[in-house]
Design an enzyme around this catalytic site. Structure first.
Site, PDB file in Angstrom:
ATOM      1  N   HIS A 171     139.983 -34.741  65.985  1.00 14.91           N
ATOM      2  CA  HIS A 171     139.277 -35.992  65.725  1.00 14.91           C
ATOM      3  C   HIS A 171     139.613 -36.485  64.326  1.00 14.91           C
ATOM      4  CE1 HIS A 171     136.221 -38.675  67.274  1.00 14.91           C
ATOM      5  NE2 HIS A 171     135.816 -38.826  66.034  1.00 14.91           N
ATOM      6  N   ALA A 172     140.099 -37.718  64.219  1.00 16.03           N
ATOM      7  CA  ALA A 172     140.588 -38.248  62.944  1.00 16.03           C
ATOM      8  C   ALA A 172     139.487 -38.289  61.895  1.00 16.03           C
ATOM      9  CB  ALA A 172     141.161 -39.649  63.149  1.00 16.03           C
TER      10      ALA A 172
ATOM     11  N   HIS B 142     142.572 -47.424  59.264  1.00 16.16           N
ATOM     12  CA  HIS B 142     141.129 -47.212  59.130  1.00 16.16           C
ATOM     13  C   HIS B 142     140.818 -46.022  58.232  1.00 16.16           C
ATOM     14  CE1 HIS B 142     136.897 -46.715  60.443  1.00 16.16           C
ATOM     15  NE2 HIS B 142     137.202 -45.435  60.281  1.00 16.16           N
ATOM     16  N   GLU B 143     141.430 -44.874  58.522  1.00 15.91           N
ATOM     17  CA  GLU B 143     141.123 -43.662  57.762  1.00 15.91           C
ATOM     18  C   GLU B 143     141.466 -43.825  56.279  1.00 15.91           C
ATOM     19  OE1 GLU B 143     139.363 -41.314  58.797  1.00 15.91           O
ATOM     20  OE2 GLU B 143     139.381 -41.801  60.926  1.00 15.91           O
TER      21      GLU B 143
ATOM     22  N   HIS C  84     138.762 -45.220  54.160  1.00 21.15           N
ATOM     23  CA  HIS C  84     137.816 -44.251  53.619  1.00 21.15           C
ATOM     24  C   HIS C  84     138.345 -43.657  52.320  1.00 21.15           C
ATOM     25  CE1 HIS C  84     135.156 -44.297  57.037  1.00 21.15           C
ATOM     26  NE2 HIS C  84     136.070 -43.862  57.880  1.00 21.15           N
TER      27      HIS C  84
ATOM     28  N   GLU D 262     132.755 -47.270  57.177  1.00 21.81           N
ATOM     29  CA  GLU D 262     133.520 -47.476  58.400  1.00 21.81           C
ATOM     30  C   GLU D 262     134.188 -48.849  58.431  1.00 21.81           C
ATOM     31  OE1 GLU D 262     134.203 -45.200  60.543  1.00 21.81           O
ATOM     32  OE2 GLU D 262     132.950 -43.754  59.496  1.00 21.81           O
TER      33      GLU D 262
ATOM     34  N   HIS E  81     130.442 -37.086  68.738  1.00 18.42           N
ATOM     35  CA  HIS E  81     129.411 -37.330  67.743  1.00 18.42           C
ATOM     36  C   HIS E  81     128.037 -36.823  68.147  1.00 18.42           C
ATOM     37  CE1 HIS E  81     132.775 -39.879  66.789  1.00 18.42           C
ATOM     38  NE2 HIS E  81     132.308 -39.995  65.568  1.00 18.42           N
TER      39      HIS E  81
ATOM     40  N   TYR F  22     128.785 -47.085  63.055  1.00 18.68           N
ATOM     41  CA  TYR F  22     129.928 -47.675  63.746  1.00 18.68           C
ATOM     42  C   TYR F  22     129.581 -49.038  64.320  1.00 18.68           C
ATOM     43  CZ  TYR F  22     131.466 -42.883  63.228  1.00 18.68           C
ATOM     44  OH  TYR F  22     131.797 -41.657  62.713  1.00 18.68           O
TER      45      TYR F  22
END
Length: 627
Positions: free
Chosen positions: A366-367, A396-397, A400, A424, A526, A536
């Site tokens: 999971h990323a 996206h990552e 963060h 997010e 999750h 999210y």
């Protein structure tokens, strides 16, 4: 998945694993709290003095200890996530037991300053964070923390090792997710969906029931009615106000979802026939190109009408044709951020990240995005495949990571996003700028092949299948847990209430009858990972608000959905000003710094998809909305 943040280390959940969806966990914060308490003096008892000086001294000592120990905790969780073995599970459980027990004591120590007058806004905010920074609180009774941690670790490990089947053969998590996105045989889709939910979710039911009972006991000791109320209290508003805010935002965007659902249902019925997918009622969950029906972009080819539905290019095909590998995909993602004037990632990022699934061991694929040392030891953990989805997830990552770096000069307890939805939304709104023009700028798409204006409906439909389709799923995940934690949903009704919420909000139904003994929520990371999910949903709203603000700042004059602010350093400067605030101010202050508004608002999403909304309404004439 969300990032790892020193001010958000409260369980095996919140800041370590991203759901692009998906999205790191609060594990580290809990670990750090435990060690900090073990090494520091006990929380000061509230006595007659209870003055601001004592509160300030308490917070100062806490931050010092937490900062010193967070690196150890981060590395412990990294090892467990990238080397899934019985030994690393045991170590994670041990860390978790200590952190859970002592983090609760820490939170109670902070609560003793509730009545102190004259505290600075920073100290009061930090004390509140300490009380709210526990995702799964354990009661103080002997053995409770150890039991809670053992269960939480076991649930996460079960998920990481989980397998479904395809043609009767075992298939791991990342591979079965990919297969769900590409296969169109309804019987094989049914097999994958059912086997994953039965083999991964169902065995977790008893453990999860016990986990809820213990965590609720701990939440009540902290002064909350239940764990759900505690989760909802971390948004600069009351738990009740937050629940109403979620409903308000959903009602703003629901008409768009209803139109999309109606259109997709009709197209699936045309493709599969009424026996597989009726033309009215809910949509069969396994036909939507995603194990959880949370994003539907993988079925674009099935629902795109000839001509107006063709977006003019296939991003996965472009990546393959240009010889992209996982590292090059990440390098290009980094390039978007540096084009805005933000610094390049450190050399250690490339040395220490997990980019692909190792061949010799089990890992959590999971990323997720990580900040190990609260300064510059930034990493991502993925099992990257060369496809369009992972190209977007990478952007996206890295959002963060760049958020983590921007606020790294804040005090320890402010090393976090303005609220978890902000963390997010940053990468998501950057990913909205993955437009045809951007693909030309980075050399993936030939300028002569940029889709013309008549292709816009296709571009918007492709986006809506992921962005709009996700909205009800993003809402119901925590609505289900809020009911579980409050006791409104009894253990005997876990499955029935989950299916009812999926039907009510998403308008979907399982491909097979689900028995009362099933536990389909456990088949979504999750839930066993105990990651609060409201972030999210909020990110889905905020990303369009951020994107519209960036378009206005860049002077964009064309259709909103065509804007790419790649290379615009003015946008990057203003963005970085918001990111650098971290959690130091209430989220409306951070929102205003970038967008000029102090209120979350779904109207930007509606504006983005307005051409599609009008088209969907025309296509759906004569068809019944709803299910």
């Amino acid at each position: 998945m969300p990032p790892i943040s020193p001010a958000d280390f409260s369980t095996l959940t919140t800041r370590m694993r991203h759901d692009y969806a998906p999205r790191m966990s609060n594990f580290i914060f809990r670990v750090v709290l435990v060690f900090a308490l073990a090494l520091s003096a006990s929380a000061p008892a509230q006595d007659s003095e209870n003055d601001a000086a004592k509160a300030e001294a308490f917070v100062a000592q806490v931050e010092k200890d937490l900062a010193a120990l967070s690196v150890l905790a981060g590395r412990a969780e990294w090892i467990n996530s990238t080397y899934l073995t019985d030994d690393t599970d045991a170590l994670a459980a041990e860390f978790g037991a200590r952190r859970t027990e002592m983090s609760v004591r820490f939170a109670k120590g902070a609560a003793k300053f509730d009545s102190v007058k004259g505290l600075s806004s920073d100290v009061r905010r930090k004390l509140d964070f300490l009380k709210q920074g526990i995702v799964l609180p354990a009661p103080e009774r002997p053995g409770a923390a150890n039991e809670l941690s053992t269960i939480a670790t076991r649930l996460q490990s079960q998920y990481g090792k989980g397998k479904g089947t395809l043609d009767g053969k075992p298939v791991n998590g990342s591979d079965i997710e990919a297969a769900m996105g590409t296969m169109r045989d309804p019987e094989r889709l049914k097999e994958m969906w059912t086997s994953w939910h039965d083999q991964v979710g169902s065995p977790m039911r008893d453990d999860y029931t016990r986990l809820v009972s213990i965590a609720n006991e701990g939440a009540r000791e902290l002064g909350y009615g239940d764990v759900g109320a505690m989760w909802r209290s971390g948004y600069d508003m009351s738990a009740e106000e937050f629940a109403r805010e979620m409903d308000r935002l959903w009602l703003q965007v629901k008409p768009l979802y209803d139109q999309l659902h109606c259109y997709v249902r009709a197209k699936l019925s045309e493709h599969y026939g009424a026996k597989v997918q009726p033309a009215t009622g809910p949509i069969r969950a396994d036909l939507l190109g995603n194990m959880w029906a949370q994003e539907w972009g993988n079925i674009y080819g099935l629902v795109a009408p000839p001509g107006s539905g063709d977006i003019g290019y296939d991003l996965t095909a472009l990546l393959t044709a240009k010889g992209y590998d996982p590292i090059k995909m990440v390098k290009v993602g980094e390039g978007f951020y540096t084009s805005l004037g933000l610094p390049a990632l450190p050399a250690t990022f490339w040395e220490r990240s997990q980019f692909v699934k190792p061949r010799d061991r089990e890992v959590v694929c999971h990323a997720s995005a990580w900040d190990i040392d609260n300064q510059d030891d930034l990493r991502i953990k993925m099992c990257i495949k060369v496809n369009a989805d992972d190209f977007v997830v990478i952007h996206h990552e890295l959002g963060h990571n760049y958020y983590q770096r921007a606020y790294n000069q804040q005090p320890f307890l402010f090393l976090n996003g303005a609220h978890d939805g902000f963390h997010e939304a940053i990468g998501d709104f950057i990913a909205l700028s993955i437009t045809p023009e951007y693909l030309v700028q980075i050399g993936l798409l030939d300028a002569s092949k940029v889709p013309s204006a008549e292709k816009d409906l296709g571009l918007l439909l492709r986006q809506a299948l992921d962005k709009v389709a996700f909205l009800p799923f993003g809402l119901l995940m925590d609505k289900w847990r809020w009911g579980v934690f409050s006791g409104t949903t009894k253990p005997t009704d876990y499955q029935a209430d989950w299916s009812a919420l999926r039907l009510r909000y998403q308008g979907i139904t399982p491909p097979v009858e689900r028995p009362a003994t099933a536990f389909d929520p456990g088949a979504k990371y999750h839930i066993p990972g105990n990651t609060p999910y409201a972030r999210y949903f909020l990110a889905s709203i905020l990303q369009f608000q951020f994107y519209k603000a960036a378009a206005e700042q860049s002077g964009w004059k064309g259709p909103l959905h065509r804007c790419s602010f790649y290379g615009n350093k003015a946008v990057g400067d203003r963005l970085n000003q918001m990111l650098a605030m971290g959690a130091s101010k209430p989220w409306p202050d951070a929102l205003e710094a970038f967008t000029g508004s102090r209120k979350m608002d779904g109207s930007a999403m509606i504006a983005y998809f307005q051409p599609l909304m009008k088209w969907l309404e025309e296509q759906n004439k004569g068809r019944p909305l709803g299910w």
